[in-house]
Write a protein that holds these residues in place. Sequence first.
Motif, PDB file in Angstrom:
ATOM      1  N   ASN A 127       0.820  -1.211   0.000  1.00  0.00           N
ATOM      2  CA  ASN A 127       0.000   0.000   0.000  1.00  0.00           C
ATOM      3  C   ASN A 127       0.856   1.264   0.000  1.00  0.00           C
ATOM      4  O   ASN A 127       0.395   2.313  -0.431  1.00  0.00           O
ATOM      5  CB  ASN A 127      -0.884   0.008   1.266  1.00  0.00           C
ATOM      6  CG  ASN A 127      -2.044   0.982   1.193  1.00  0.00           C
ATOM      7  OD1 ASN A 127      -2.592   1.209   0.114  1.00  0.00           O
ATOM      8  ND2 ASN A 127      -2.417   1.545   2.315  1.00  0.00           N
ATOM      9  N   THR A 128       2.091   1.159   0.527  1.00  0.00           N
ATOM     10  CA  THR A 128       2.852   2.388   0.769  1.00  0.00           C
ATOM     11  C   THR A 128       3.949   2.666  -0.265  1.00  0.00           C
ATOM     12  O   THR A 128       4.368   3.818  -0.406  1.00  0.00           O
ATOM     13  CB  THR A 128       3.503   2.346   2.173  1.00  0.00           C
ATOM     14  OG1 THR A 128       4.426   1.246   2.223  1.00  0.00           O
ATOM     15  CG2 THR A 128       2.476   2.181   3.274  1.00  0.00           C
ATOM     16  N   THR A 129       4.416   1.624  -0.972  1.00  0.00           N
ATOM     17  CA  THR A 129       5.577   1.807  -1.851  1.00  0.00           C
ATOM     18  C   THR A 129       5.389   2.932  -2.870  1.00  0.00           C
ATOM     19  O   THR A 129       6.244   3.809  -3.000  1.00  0.00           O
ATOM     20  CB  THR A 129       5.905   0.485  -2.593  1.00  0.00           C
ATOM     21  OG1 THR A 129       6.100  -0.512  -1.596  1.00  0.00           O
ATOM     22  CG2 THR A 129       7.164   0.593  -3.431  1.00  0.00           C
ATOM     23  N   SER A 130       4.250   2.920  -3.576  1.00  0.00           N
ATOM     24  CA  SER A 130       4.108   3.939  -4.625  1.00  0.00           C
ATOM     25  C   SER A 130       3.951   5.335  -4.025  1.00  0.00           C
ATOM     26  O   SER A 130       4.426   6.320  -4.601  1.00  0.00           O
ATOM     27  CB  SER A 130       2.966   3.596  -5.580  1.00  0.00           C
ATOM     28  OG  SER A 130       1.841   3.291  -4.841  1.00  0.00           O
ATOM     29  N   GLN A 131       3.334   5.432  -2.840  1.00  0.00           N
ATOM     30  CA  GLN A 131       3.175   6.758  -2.205  1.00  0.00           C
ATOM     31  C   GLN A 131       4.515   7.265  -1.685  1.00  0.00           C
ATOM     32  O   GLN A 131       4.779   8.470  -1.711  1.00  0.00           O
ATOM     33  CB  GLN A 131       2.159   6.701  -1.052  1.00  0.00           C
ATOM     34  CG  GLN A 131       0.874   5.944  -1.356  1.00  0.00           C
ATOM     35  CD  GLN A 131       0.093   6.524  -2.514  1.00  0.00           C
ATOM     36  OE1 GLN A 131       0.493   7.514  -3.120  1.00  0.00           O
ATOM     37  NE2 GLN A 131      -1.011   5.900  -2.861  1.00  0.00           N
ATOM     38  N   ILE A 132       5.361   6.334  -1.226  1.00  0.00           N
ATOM     39  CA  ILE A 132       6.704   6.721  -0.764  1.00  0.00           C
ATOM     40  C   ILE A 132       7.518   7.178  -1.979  1.00  0.00           C
ATOM     41  O   ILE A 132       8.166   8.228  -1.952  1.00  0.00           O
ATOM     42  CB  ILE A 132       7.404   5.541  -0.033  1.00  0.00           C
ATOM     43  CG1 ILE A 132       6.689   5.237   1.296  1.00  0.00           C
ATOM     44  CG2 ILE A 132       8.889   5.842   0.213  1.00  0.00           C
ATOM     45  CD1 ILE A 132       7.158   3.976   2.013  1.00  0.00           C
ATOM     46  N   ALA A 133       7.449   6.394  -3.061  1.00  0.00           N
ATOM     47  CA  ALA A 133       8.212   6.736  -4.269  1.00  0.00           C
ATOM     48  C   ALA A 133       7.779   8.103  -4.812  1.00  0.00           C
ATOM     49  O   ALA A 133       8.619   8.884  -5.265  1.00  0.00           O
ATOM     50  CB  ALA A 133       8.014   5.654  -5.324  1.00  0.00           C
ATOM     51  N   ALA A 134       6.481   8.393  -4.722  1.00  0.00           N
ATOM     52  CA  ALA A 134       5.970   9.676  -5.245  1.00  0.00           C
ATOM     53  C   ALA A 134       6.114  10.808  -4.226  1.00  0.00           C
ATOM     54  O   ALA A 134       5.667  11.923  -4.478  1.00  0.00           O
ATOM     55  CB  ALA A 134       4.505   9.516  -5.642  1.00  0.00           C
ATOM     56  N   LYS A 135       6.707  10.496  -3.069  1.00  0.00           N
ATOM     57  CA  LYS A 135       6.922  11.475  -1.979  1.00  0.00           C
ATOM     58  C   LYS A 135       5.602  12.102  -1.500  1.00  0.00           C
ATOM     59  O   LYS A 135       5.548  13.281  -1.125  1.00  0.00           O
ATOM     60  CB  LYS A 135       7.935  12.541  -2.398  1.00  0.00           C
ATOM     61  CG  LYS A 135       9.291  11.980  -2.766  1.00  0.00           C
ATOM     62  CD  LYS A 135      10.377  13.007  -2.618  1.00  0.00           C
ATOM     63  CE  LYS A 135      11.779  12.539  -2.948  1.00  0.00           C
ATOM     64  NZ  LYS A 135      12.106  11.137  -2.811  1.00  0.00           N
ATOM     65  N   LYS A 136       4.552  11.296  -1.521  1.00  0.00           N
ATOM     66  CA  LYS A 136       3.255  11.806  -1.027  1.00  0.00           C
ATOM     67  C   LYS A 136       3.121  11.613   0.475  1.00  0.00           C
ATOM     68  O   LYS A 136       2.159  12.091   1.090  1.00  0.00           O
ATOM     69  CB  LYS A 136       2.113  11.102  -1.747  1.00  0.00           C
ATOM     70  CG  LYS A 136       2.030  11.525  -3.211  1.00  0.00           C
ATOM     71  CD  LYS A 136       0.790  10.989  -3.846  1.00  0.00           C
ATOM     72  CE  LYS A 136       0.672  11.478  -5.274  1.00  0.00           C
ATOM     73  NZ  LYS A 136      -0.245  10.673  -6.049  1.00  0.00           N
ATOM     74  N   VAL A 137       4.044  10.834   1.041  1.00  0.00           N
ATOM     75  CA  VAL A 137       4.106  10.632   2.501  1.00  0.00           C
ATOM     76  C   VAL A 137       5.581  10.642   2.872  1.00  0.00           C
ATOM     77  O   VAL A 137       6.446  10.489   2.004  1.00  0.00           O
ATOM     78  CB  VAL A 137       3.485   9.266   2.920  1.00  0.00           C
ATOM     79  CG1 VAL A 137       1.992   9.212   2.653  1.00  0.00           C
ATOM     80  CG2 VAL A 137       4.196   8.093   2.230  1.00  0.00           C
ATOM     81  N   GLN A 138       5.867  10.792   4.169  1.00  0.00           N
ATOM     82  CA  GLN A 138       7.258  10.671   4.616  1.00  0.00           C
ATOM     83  C   GLN A 138       7.463   9.243   5.115  1.00  0.00           C
ATOM     84  O   GLN A 138       6.587   8.691   5.782  1.00  0.00           O
ATOM     85  CB  GLN A 138       7.537  11.650   5.743  1.00  0.00           C
ATOM     86  CG  GLN A 138       7.267  13.089   5.346  1.00  0.00           C
ATOM     87  CD  GLN A 138       7.912  14.053   6.324  1.00  0.00           C
ATOM     88  OE1 GLN A 138       9.143  14.127   6.419  1.00  0.00           O
ATOM     89  NE2 GLN A 138       7.099  14.788   7.046  1.00  0.00           N
ATOM     90  N   ALA A 139       8.586   8.653   4.783  1.00  0.00           N
ATOM     91  CA  ALA A 139       8.847   7.261   5.200  1.00  0.00           C
ATOM     92  C   ALA A 139       9.993   7.261   6.192  1.00  0.00           C
ATOM     93  O   ALA A 139      11.004   7.932   5.984  1.00  0.00           O
ATOM     94  CB  ALA A 139       9.191   6.420   3.984  1.00  0.00           C
TER      95      ALA A 139
END
Length: 329
Positions: A209-221
């Motif tokens: 669920n998180t990989t693409s949002q992390i890659a797009a910098k839409k969330v901080q990881a």
Amino acid sequence: MTTIFKIAAVALAATAAFSSHADGYPAAGKTITIIVPFTAGGPTDKVARDLAESMRKHLNNATIVIDNADGAGSTIGTGKAARARNDGYTLLLTHIGMSTIPTLYRKLPFNVLNDFEYGGIINDVPMTLIGRPTLPAKNFAEVKDWASKNQGKVNLANAGVGSASHLCGLMFQSSLQIDMTPVPYKGAAPAIADLMGNQVDLLCDQTTNTTSQIAAKKVQAYAVTTTKPLTTPALKDLPTLQSLGLKDFNVTIWHGLYAPKGTPADVMKTINDAMKASLKDPEFIKRQEALGAVIASDDRTTPAGHKKFVESEIAKWGKVIKAAGTYAD
Ligand code: ASP
């Protein structure tokens, strides 16, 4: 027995041994429903949709639909599957929650070990700790610092009591000894949407669920929950929570396939054969690996291996949950 009969009998036995299909299952024109006990668009749902796309090729191109029976940390959908008709046309795909809900829920109206046929484990998926885009913490040390200064005001999203994110959040809070406010959703899709919109502060969720949002910098990881760093390009620089001082922090989420108790054995074999064939399907493997998931080891893809594994997970997480002292009715 005459020689001709003997040859015929041997040929018949050979056909039966090699045929992976129960007689007439799935019947032409009949739809198979996979119940997913979380919202559409979340990690469990994504695994189910990818698996369905591959499995249907091994099930006479049957139509497979997903029924997102979400809510109450997976117990609504799992209960719906337990009560469904046991003819092979209703299946359940759920995750590690199958081993946490027996301890977390005081009144569970079904029994995870007795009310289901086990269809095999599908994959293992690491989790990531992520934060809202505006969180004033750029790394894990800063998250710790910020959270301890904001005790009680930190909103930690989850997909309901019994979900993977809830389990991860419980462990996270007890490791840090910091009080946070759990914010339950019906699945991780709405939870991550609110995180991206800065409505909640933190979420621990599967990489699917998180990989693409992390890659797009839409969330901080900030970190991964496994003992070793991951190799997926967008996640490979994230430290493990263990390396950051959270002793014994090790959570990997697995997904499995089930059917209501009493689904005929030959039908279950057809379902398990189709699932195992999907786990060897290069397209399915590619999609899973791109999101950080690892295909399950062969010993857990059999019904017996699956059930044995769930029994061991119930024992393992039961201790963690009892130590945390969190229960639901
Ligand atoms: N990943 C979610 C959880 O925290 C559930 C979901 O698949 O939506 O359990």
